[in-house]
Design a protein around this motif. Structure first.
Motif, short mmCIF file in Angstrom:
data_model
loop_
_atom_site.label_atom_id
_atom_site.label_comp_id
_atom_site.label_asym_id
_atom_site.label_seq_id
_atom_site.Cartn_x
_atom_site.Cartn_y
_atom_site.Cartn_z
N MET A 18 1.46 1.64 -10.57
CA MET A 18 2.16 1.33 -9.33
C MET A 18 1.15 0.73 -8.36
O MET A 18 -0.02 1.13 -8.34
N ARG A 19 1.61 -0.21 -7.55
CA ARG A 19 0.76 -0.85 -6.56
C ARG A 19 1.33 -0.60 -5.17
O ARG A 19 2.47 -0.98 -4.88
N LEU A 20 0.55 0.02 -4.32
CA LEU A 20 0.93 0.27 -2.94
C LEU A 20 0.32 -0.80 -2.04
O LEU A 20 -0.79 -1.26 -2.28
N SER A 21 1.04 -1.14 -0.99
CA SER A 21 0.56 -2.10 -0.01
C SER A 21 0.52 -1.46 1.37
O SER A 21 1.35 -0.61 1.69
N CYS A 22 -0.43 -1.87 2.17
CA CYS A 22 -0.55 -1.45 3.55
C CYS A 22 -0.71 -2.70 4.40
O CYS A 22 -1.77 -3.33 4.38
N THR A 77 -3.65 -7.34 4.63
CA THR A 77 -3.06 -6.29 3.80
C THR A 77 -4.13 -5.64 2.93
O THR A 77 -5.04 -6.31 2.45
N VAL A 78 -3.99 -4.34 2.74
CA VAL A 78 -4.82 -3.57 1.82
C VAL A 78 -3.92 -3.02 0.72
O VAL A 78 -2.77 -2.62 0.98
N TYR A 79 -4.43 -2.99 -0.49
CA TYR A 79 -3.67 -2.54 -1.65
C TYR A 79 -4.33 -1.33 -2.29
O TYR A 79 -5.53 -1.12 -2.20
N LEU A 80 -3.50 -0.55 -2.97
CA LEU A 80 -3.99 0.52 -3.83
C LEU A 80 -3.31 0.36 -5.18
O LEU A 80 -2.12 0.63 -5.31
N GLN A 81 -4.07 -0.10 -6.17
CA GLN A 81 -3.58 -0.21 -7.53
C GLN A 81 -3.79 1.13 -8.23
O GLN A 81 -4.93 1.60 -8.32
N MET A 82 -2.71 1.72 -8.71
CA MET A 82 -2.76 3.03 -9.34
C MET A 82 -2.34 2.88 -10.80
O MET A 82 -1.22 2.47 -11.09
N ASP A 83 -3.24 3.22 -11.70
CA ASP A 83 -2.99 3.14 -13.14
C ASP A 83 -3.11 4.52 -13.77
O ASP A 83 -3.72 5.42 -13.20
N THR A 84 -2.55 4.66 -14.95
CA THR A 84 -2.60 5.91 -15.70
C THR A 84 -2.18 7.08 -14.82
O THR A 84 -2.88 8.09 -14.71
#
Length: 123
Positions: A18-22, A77-84
């Motif tokens: 999932m990828r979160l955006s700020c 924008t800042v992102y948080l890429q969340m894997d596994t």
């Protein structure tokens, strides 16, 4: 009128991504340090990942190798890429900003906070 708005949360299966955006408005995040935090019911707010204005990033031990923070200054924008993803990653995720150039995983370091976005990891 300084505002941070998180998006991208929702339901995802264990092992998924999932990828979160700020997204920032009312200011330019180039000179701000940004942090991602999460809070699950009954638990303390936890620092997850952060990035300084220089681009230097740091992750909590619990997410190292799985989460990646990045910034796109052109999009403010800042992102948080969340894997596994794991069920224990389930929480409300918040982004936060500070005028400090350096970033930490300490919540009290940050001045401005978004409203949060729910991430649920479940089958």
């Amino acid at each position: 009128q300084l505002q941070l708005v998180e998006s991208g949360g929702g339901l995802v299966q264990p092992g998924g991504s999932m990828r979160l955006s700020c997204a920032a408005s009312g200011f330019t995040l180039n000179n701000y340090a940004i942090g991602w935090f999460r809070q699950a019911p009954g638990k303390e707010r936890e620092g997850v990942s952060c990035i300084g204005s220089s681009g230097l990033a740091n992750n909590a031990d619990s997410v190292k190798g799985r989460f990646t923070i990045s910034r796109d200054n052109a999009r403010n924008t800042v992102y948080l890429q969340m894997d596994t993803l794991r069920p224990e990653d389930t929480a409300v995720y918040y982004c936060a900003a500070t005028t400090s150039r350096t970033a930490t995983l300490k919540p009290s370091w940050y001045e401005y906070w978004g409203q949060g976005t729910q991430v649920t990891v479940s089958s």
